[in-house]
Design an enzyme around this catalytic site. Structure first.
Site, mmCIF file in Angstrom:
data_model
loop_
_atom_site.group_PDB
_atom_site.id
_atom_site.type_symbol
_atom_site.label_atom_id
_atom_site.label_comp_id
_atom_site.label_asym_id
_atom_site.label_seq_id
_atom_site.Cartn_x
_atom_site.Cartn_y
_atom_site.Cartn_z
ATOM 1 N N ASP A 1 -50.077 18.644 7.102
ATOM 2 C CA ASP A 1 -51.485 18.304 6.990
ATOM 3 C C ASP A 1 -52.013 17.686 8.279
ATOM 4 O OD1 ASP A 1 -51.679 19.294 4.443
ATOM 5 O OD2 ASP A 1 -51.506 17.349 3.439
ATOM 6 N N GLY A 2 -51.155 16.954 8.995
ATOM 7 C CA GLY A 2 -51.566 16.388 10.275
ATOM 8 C C GLY A 2 -51.896 17.465 11.290
ATOM 9 N N ASN B 1 -60.582 14.052 6.556
ATOM 10 C CA ASN B 1 -59.862 13.199 5.600
ATOM 11 C C ASN B 1 -60.572 11.873 5.346
ATOM 12 O OD1 ASN B 1 -57.730 14.723 4.728
ATOM 13 N ND2 ASN B 1 -56.148 13.400 5.567
ATOM 14 N N GLU B 2 -60.604 11.027 6.382
ATOM 15 C CA GLU B 2 -61.195 9.717 6.186
ATOM 16 C C GLU B 2 -61.581 9.046 7.493
ATOM 17 O OE1 GLU B 2 -57.277 9.409 7.229
ATOM 18 O OE2 GLU B 2 -57.452 9.557 5.037
ATOM 19 N N ARG C 1 -65.200 -9.159 3.679
ATOM 20 C CA ARG C 1 -64.221 -9.860 4.512
ATOM 21 C C ARG C 1 -62.847 -9.417 4.063
ATOM 22 N NH1 ARG C 1 -68.496 -13.160 3.767
ATOM 23 N NH2 ARG C 1 -69.269 -14.377 5.553
ATOM 24 N N ASP D 1 -59.106 -6.880 5.520
ATOM 25 C CA ASP D 1 -58.420 -6.126 6.573
ATOM 26 C C ASP D 1 -59.234 -4.938 7.057
ATOM 27 O OD1 ASP D 1 -56.363 -7.883 6.419
ATOM 28 O OD2 ASP D 1 -54.901 -6.511 5.536
ATOM 29 N N ALA E 1 -57.542 -4.660 1.436
ATOM 30 C CA ALA E 1 -57.166 -6.073 1.326
ATOM 31 C C ALA E 1 -58.365 -6.998 1.499
ATOM 32 C CB ALA E 1 -56.072 -6.412 2.343
#
Length: 267
Positions: A45-46, A126-127, A152, A154, A189
């Site tokens: 996929d990469g 993808n993203e 707030r 990660d 996170a």
């Protein structure tokens, strides 16, 4: 038919690429690096992400097909030993009783990144992710020009439906069928306590909505568009929305999305 092959660069992928070229020549396919009808990705996929960004200016006129050299991927659905069958189907010389190939089109994300030094546009398959390099990210998230939350944590991940099975899934996001024109916002996170509060759940926006992410302090950030990393210390904002453009994949045989999900995560 004109084609081009982009491989991962390891020994096996290079050998498979050479095999593909030999069989393609025998079937009368024309190698064309500038304006192919089909781009064949050999790797995983990469590798498909790399192929997509290599031909991003031509995606309206190109279809992609993937050959995987390891585990079955969401974009690479042909095995190495099936190359002769694929080449034959691409040439149109396969059994006339087989199903005709069809084109499936998946939605993409369009980004407008505004920095103090200027503005740039990008497309994601993808993203898109925004992360802090040396501390907590502080970012205001607006939806349709209305403030939604002050984040707030990660970072933030914005994924396409086809990319929902990748990093988004590991963050607890939902898997969305790629025929649905939408984008998904998933927190990385986030900090939630008596002082700071975010939704804390993935959010799915339809095609006619958009979100803006504003940097709300001086901070070193890492913006990642699929596999491309962009370090940035002067970000003003990022606008994310479903693109008018789509990526096309040629399907020479049925392989439903939910079968791919089952094979990848349950089998």
């Amino acid at each position: 038919m004109r084609y081009y092959v982009l491989d991962r660069g390891d020994q096996l992928s290079v050998e498979l690429s050479q095999t593909f070229h030999k069989l393609a020549a025998e079937q009368g396919l024309e190698l064309d690096a500038k304006s192919p009808d089909i781009v064949v990705s050999i790797g995983g996929d990469g590798t498909m992400l790399h192929a997509f960004h290599t031909f991003i200016d031509q995606i309206s006129s190109i279809a992609f097909v993937g050959i995987h050299t390891g585990h079955l991927g969401f974009y690479a659905d042909w095995k190495a030993d099936e190359i002769p069958e694929l080449v034959q189907m691409m040439s149109g010389h396969s059994d006339p009783g087989l199903l005709r190939p069809r084109i499936v089109r998946y939605p993409l994300i369009e980004l407008e990144i505004q920095k103090k030094s200027g503005t740039s546009s990008h497309i994601c398959l993808n993203e898109f992710t925004l992360k802090g390099v040396d501390g907590t990210v502080v970012a205001q998230v607006d939806i349709n020009d209305q403030m939604f939350e002050m984040f707030r944590g990660d970072g933030i991940c914005v994924s396409t439906p086809s990319g929902s099975t990748a990093y988004n899934k590991s963050l607890g996001g939902a898997m969305i069928h790629p025929t649905i024109e939408a984008l998904q916002i998933t927190e990385i996170a986030s900090i939630n306590n008596r002082v700071f509060r975010t939704l804390g759940s993935p959010l799915v926006l339809p095609k006619h909505h958009h979100c803006d992410i504003y940097s709300r302090k001086e901070q070193n950030l890492l913006l990642t568009i699929d596999h491309v990393n962009l370090p940035m210390n002067d970000l003003v904002s990022v606008r994310c929305q479903v693109s008018e453009r789509k990526i096309s994949f040629v399907r020479y045989r049925p392989f439903p999305f939910w079968n791919r999900v089952s094979n990848a995560f349950l089998d």
